[in-house]
Design a protein around this motif. Structure first.
Motif, PDB file in Angstrom:
ATOM      1  N   ILE A 278      45.238  -9.363  19.054  1.00  0.00           N
ATOM      2  CA  ILE A 278      44.688 -10.643  19.508  1.00  0.00           C
ATOM      3  C   ILE A 278      43.582 -11.116  18.566  1.00  0.00           C
ATOM      4  N   SER A 279      42.713 -10.191  18.150  1.00  0.00           N
ATOM      5  CA  SER A 279      41.618 -10.571  17.237  1.00  0.00           C
ATOM      6  C   SER A 279      42.163 -11.062  15.899  1.00  0.00           C
ATOM      7  N   LYS A 280      43.227 -10.434  15.399  1.00  0.00           N
ATOM      8  CA  LYS A 280      43.819 -10.894  14.140  1.00  0.00           C
ATOM      9  C   LYS A 280      44.428 -12.286  14.306  1.00  0.00           C
TER      10      LYS A 280
ATOM     11  N   LEU B  66      37.364  -9.852   7.529  1.00  0.00           N
ATOM     12  CA  LEU B  66      36.991  -9.974   8.941  1.00  0.00           C
ATOM     13  C   LEU B  66      37.920  -9.153   9.827  1.00  0.00           C
ATOM     14  N   LYS B  67      39.201  -9.175   9.527  1.00  0.00           N
ATOM     15  CA  LYS B  67      40.149  -8.355  10.298  1.00  0.00           C
ATOM     16  C   LYS B  67      39.844  -6.870  10.148  1.00  0.00           C
ATOM     17  N   GLY B  68      39.531  -6.451   8.926  1.00  0.00           N
ATOM     18  CA  GLY B  68      39.210  -5.041   8.716  1.00  0.00           C
ATOM     19  C   GLY B  68      37.974  -4.608   9.486  1.00  0.00           C
ATOM     20  N   LEU B  69      36.950  -5.484   9.521  1.00  0.00           N
ATOM     21  CA  LEU B  69      35.735  -5.154  10.262  1.00  0.00           C
ATOM     22  C   LEU B  69      36.011  -5.040  11.762  1.00  0.00           C
ATOM     23  N   ILE B  70      36.759  -6.000  12.324  1.00  0.00           N
ATOM     24  CA  ILE B  70      37.071  -5.960  13.756  1.00  0.00           C
ATOM     25  C   ILE B  70      37.916  -4.730  14.089  1.00  0.00           C
ATOM     26  N   THR B  71      38.884  -4.434  13.240  1.00  0.00           N
ATOM     27  CA  THR B  71      39.726  -3.254  13.484  1.00  0.00           C
ATOM     28  C   THR B  71      38.901  -1.977  13.464  1.00  0.00           C
ATOM     29  N   PHE B  72      37.972  -1.881  12.513  1.00  0.00           N
ATOM     30  CA  PHE B  72      37.124  -0.687  12.434  1.00  0.00           C
ATOM     31  C   PHE B  72      36.283  -0.523  13.702  1.00  0.00           C
TER      32      PHE B  72
ATOM     33  N   SER C  96      23.688   1.305  -3.424  1.00  0.00           N
ATOM     34  CA  SER C  96      24.376   0.356  -4.309  1.00  0.00           C
ATOM     35  C   SER C  96      25.678  -0.129  -3.682  1.00  0.00           C
ATOM     36  N   LEU C  97      26.390   0.763  -2.984  1.00  0.00           N
ATOM     37  CA  LEU C  97      27.634   0.359  -2.329  1.00  0.00           C
ATOM     38  C   LEU C  97      27.362  -0.669  -1.240  1.00  0.00           C
ATOM     39  N   ILE C  98      26.290  -0.446  -0.474  1.00  0.00           N
ATOM     40  CA  ILE C  98      25.949  -1.409   0.580  1.00  0.00           C
ATOM     41  C   ILE C  98      25.560  -2.750  -0.038  1.00  0.00           C
ATOM     42  N   LYS C  99      24.826  -2.705  -1.138  1.00  0.00           N
ATOM     43  CA  LYS C  99      24.470  -3.948  -1.834  1.00  0.00           C
ATOM     44  C   LYS C  99      25.722  -4.660  -2.340  1.00  0.00           C
ATOM     45  N   ASP C 100      26.686  -3.885  -2.843  1.00  0.00           N
ATOM     46  CA  ASP C 100      27.942  -4.493  -3.289  1.00  0.00           C
ATOM     47  C   ASP C 100      28.621  -5.236  -2.151  1.00  0.00           C
ATOM     48  N   LEU C 101      28.706  -4.591  -0.979  1.00  0.00           N
ATOM     49  CA  LEU C 101      29.397  -5.203   0.153  1.00  0.00           C
ATOM     50  C   LEU C 101      28.673  -6.450   0.646  1.00  0.00           C
TER      51      LEU C 101
ATOM     52  N   LEU D  52      39.089 -10.130  -6.639  1.00  0.00           N
ATOM     53  CA  LEU D  52      37.780 -10.262  -5.987  1.00  0.00           C
ATOM     54  C   LEU D  52      37.867  -9.623  -4.618  1.00  0.00           C
ATOM     55  N   ASN D  53      37.010  -8.649  -4.366  1.00  0.00           N
ATOM     56  CA  ASN D  53      36.891  -8.060  -3.036  1.00  0.00           C
ATOM     57  C   ASN D  53      35.419  -7.890  -2.721  1.00  0.00           C
ATOM     58  N   LEU D  54      35.134  -7.212  -1.619  1.00  0.00           N
ATOM     59  CA  LEU D  54      33.746  -7.078  -1.196  1.00  0.00           C
ATOM     60  C   LEU D  54      32.925  -6.169  -2.095  1.00  0.00           C
ATOM     61  N   ARG D  55      33.556  -5.353  -2.914  1.00  0.00           N
ATOM     62  CA  ARG D  55      32.797  -4.391  -3.708  1.00  0.00           C
ATOM     63  C   ARG D  55      32.685  -4.800  -5.175  1.00  0.00           C
ATOM     64  N   VAL D  56      33.778  -5.244  -5.789  1.00  0.00           N
ATOM     65  CA  VAL D  56      33.754  -5.516  -7.222  1.00  0.00           C
ATOM     66  C   VAL D  56      34.421  -6.855  -7.513  1.00  0.00           C
TER      67      VAL D  56
END
Length: 587
Positions: free
Chosen positions: A332-334, A369-375, A413-418, A448-452
């Motif tokens: 439903i969230s997706k 957003l889908k990945g965050l909700i699923t997690f 650094s990973l958190i800053k990347d995200l 392009l993704n959330l990290r690099v």
């Protein structure tokens, strides 16, 4: 096709194994007739064994039927606070109940071979009432259970009355033993179980075929969806090349309406694809539920397996309902996320170019957003699952928080990347397909993704840049681009003639159908920007479509070179001044 068949078959075998293990490999939970009273703080440090309930000064444990684990009655013993130091005159209740249940198992095994059901009698041993069973195969009765004073006190009945009550319960159970273990009953119920199992296998085959057909249909819909994306790009280029100057605004409005209509059609295909996936998900849960109910029914009718059926309607059902709800919430969230992204794409307030960029980056934002909700939902499901197994989740969460804090310090650094990756997407600093410059690196944004962020430069090198290091970005292709053309001409040329030639070249290139779609506006000849020893600096601004500034610039320079040659306009060059000195006059 053979690989698809093999993968689907392996998938169904794994799901079947999971369902069987879920049904058969479950740990029984304690059952009691009365809710346990709260214990004092002195006793709370000692954990009670499984199946034992404490009621103040007494502890109870259930005597269960070896046939289907049904509770027959409960035996009682005085409370033992510390089981590491059991007094010699006390027997822990769990040991007493275990001995009685083991004797019942022995009686059941003998009942299968006996012609008549065993008889239960009350006798006296050492001034204690006992219940004993005679099976007709041994000369000595089997002593089953002793009726004690704690038993009578806990049940609020006299010893003889409680013994008579337990005798009737056990005698009825012996008769049921014999009836359920009769050969004709066993054959009949095993036949029913075989029919149920055969029906489950046939139904599983039908579900597998349906899922295979849905997978094929899903591939077709995905192909059509990709074709729609490609057709949208091609149609936009074709329509832009045919826009007359006098009807430009109207044609842009038509382009926008067609663009939105194509988006709506794509959304319809996406809804079909989501509905297809929902049907596959529903068939998977129907498969699991079907096997669960079927196995539960088999365990409820086959005498040898009936003892396992007791455990099917407690925690396993709660676990299935929990994860069904979690998976349904994820779907439903997706779906809601896709609808939100679609409404964002179709905003009537955005210009056509901006709407196209929104389409480019909405997919990345939606997937993040889908990945965050699923997690989050999966973590909630795991915590609830641990709670169902009586695992102290508070201590796990506390330990997880400590570990997460330690990891966060080690991966700043990973958190800053995200975080910076989220800001890049939300603010639309750049998107896949843009040409950008970050510090000394420049190139086409290939990924392009959330990290690099990954760039492909003019030499073909793939450059990977962590998002946390991106501070200043120069986007060369956002909505439109510009060519800053400048050239130095010699002083001997007539300035007005030079400017007229440049205006003529600009007008001719703007009117050329081959370049019309790449130059949305007539190039602007600014005039003379500088005077120096090399000549006069003349500047022209040319606004182009995104990614077209390089091809337009090369063509414009070629035409300027040819026009200057045809009109005999000289390019500026450094001035050389020579001084001649007469040394004779000086002397």
């Amino acid at each position: 096709m053979r690989r698809l068949f093999r993968s689907s078959l392996i998938h169904f075998v794994l799901v079947s194994a999971f369902t069987f293990s879920l049904v058969l490999g479950w740990t029984p939970f304690a059952q009691s007739q009365l809710p346990p009273l709260p214990t004092n703080s002195a006793n709370s440090s000692f954990t009670l064994p499984d199946g034992v309930n404490r009621y103040g000064e007494y502890e109870t444990a259930a005597i269960r039927s070896p046939l289907d684990s049904k509770v027959l009655f409960e035996v009682t013993s005085p409370t033992i606070l510390n089981r590491d130091k059991v007094p010699d005159d006390k027997l822990p209740i769990e040991i007493r109940a275990s001995e009685v249940n083991e004797r019942l198992w022995r009686v059941l095994s003998r009942t299968i071979e006996a012609k008549q059901p065993p008889t239960v009698a009350i006798s006296t041993l050492n001034k204690h009432l006992i219940l004993q069973i005679s099976d007709g195969q041994s000369t000595r009765p089997i002593r089953l259970v002793t009726v004690t004073e704690p038993d009578a006190d806990f049940n609020g009945k006299p010893l003889d009355e409680l013994a008579e009550e337990w005798k009737k319960i056990l005698q009825a159970e012996m008769v049921r033993f014999k009836q359920m273990t009769a050969p004709e009953v066993l054959r009949q119920r095993i036949g029913q179980a075989s029919q149920i199992l055969l029906g489950l296998l046939v139904s599983s085959g039908v579900i597998w075929l349906l899922r295979r057909g849905l997978t094929h249909q899903q591939n077709l819909i995905e192909t059509r969806y990709q074709q729609q994306l490609d057709a949208l790009v091609e149609e936009e280029k074709a329509q832009q090349s045919e826009i007359p100057e006098e009807t430009e605004e109207r044609e842009i409005a038509n382009l926008r309406s067609r663009f939105l209509a194509t988006l709506q059609h794509q959304f319809s295909l996406k809804r079909q694809l989501d509905f297809n996936k929902f049907l596959k998900w529903a068939l998977l849960w129907i498969f699991i539920l079907m096997w669960y109910v079927g196995i539960a029914h088999i365990l409820s009718i086959v005498p040898v397996l009936m003892r396992w059926g007791f455990y099917l309607w407690a925690t396993p059902v709660a676990l299935l309902v929990l994860w069904f709800g979690i998976s349904l919430a994820i779907r439903i969230s997706k779906s809601l996320t896709d609808r939100l992204m679609h409404s964002w794409k179709q905003s009537s307030l955005l210009p056509l170019g901006e709407a196209q960029r929104v389409v480019m980056r909405s997919t990345t934002i939606a997937e993040a957003l889908k990945g965050l909700i699923t997690f989050v939902l999966v973590m909630v499901g795991i915590i609830c699952t641990l709670d169902l197994f009586s695992v102290p989740t508070s201590s796990i969460l506390a330990g997880g928080a400590v570990i997460g804090l330690a990891i966060s310090f080690g991966s700043q650094s990973l958190i800053k990347d995200l975080v910076n990756g989220c800001l890049i997407l939300v603010e639309d600093q750049f998107a896949v397909g843009d040409v950008i410059q970050i510090d000394q690196q420049s190139g086409l944004v290939e990924n392009l993704n959330l990290r690099v962020t990954q760039l492909r430069n003019s030499e073909g090198h793939l450059i990977t840049i962590p998002n946390s290091t991106i501070a200043n970005v120069c986007n060369l292709t956002r909505l439109w681009s510009r060519i800053d053309f400048s050239i130095v001409v010699a002083y001997e040329n007539d300035p007005k003639r030079v400017l007229d030639v440049l205006k003529q070249v600009s007008q001719q290139m703007y009117d050329d159908p081959q370049w019309r779609d790449r130059i949305p506006e007539l190039p602007e000849v600014l005039g003379i920007d500088d005077l120096s020893h090399t000549g006069m600096l003349v500047r022209v601004w040319i606004k182009t479509a995104p990614m077209e500034q390089w091809s337009v610039g090369r063509e414009f320079r070629l035409r300027v070179r040819q026009a200057f040659e045809a009109n005999q306009i000289q390019i500026g060059k450094p001035q050389l001044i020579t001084y001649h000195t007469d040394f004779n006059k000086i002397s």
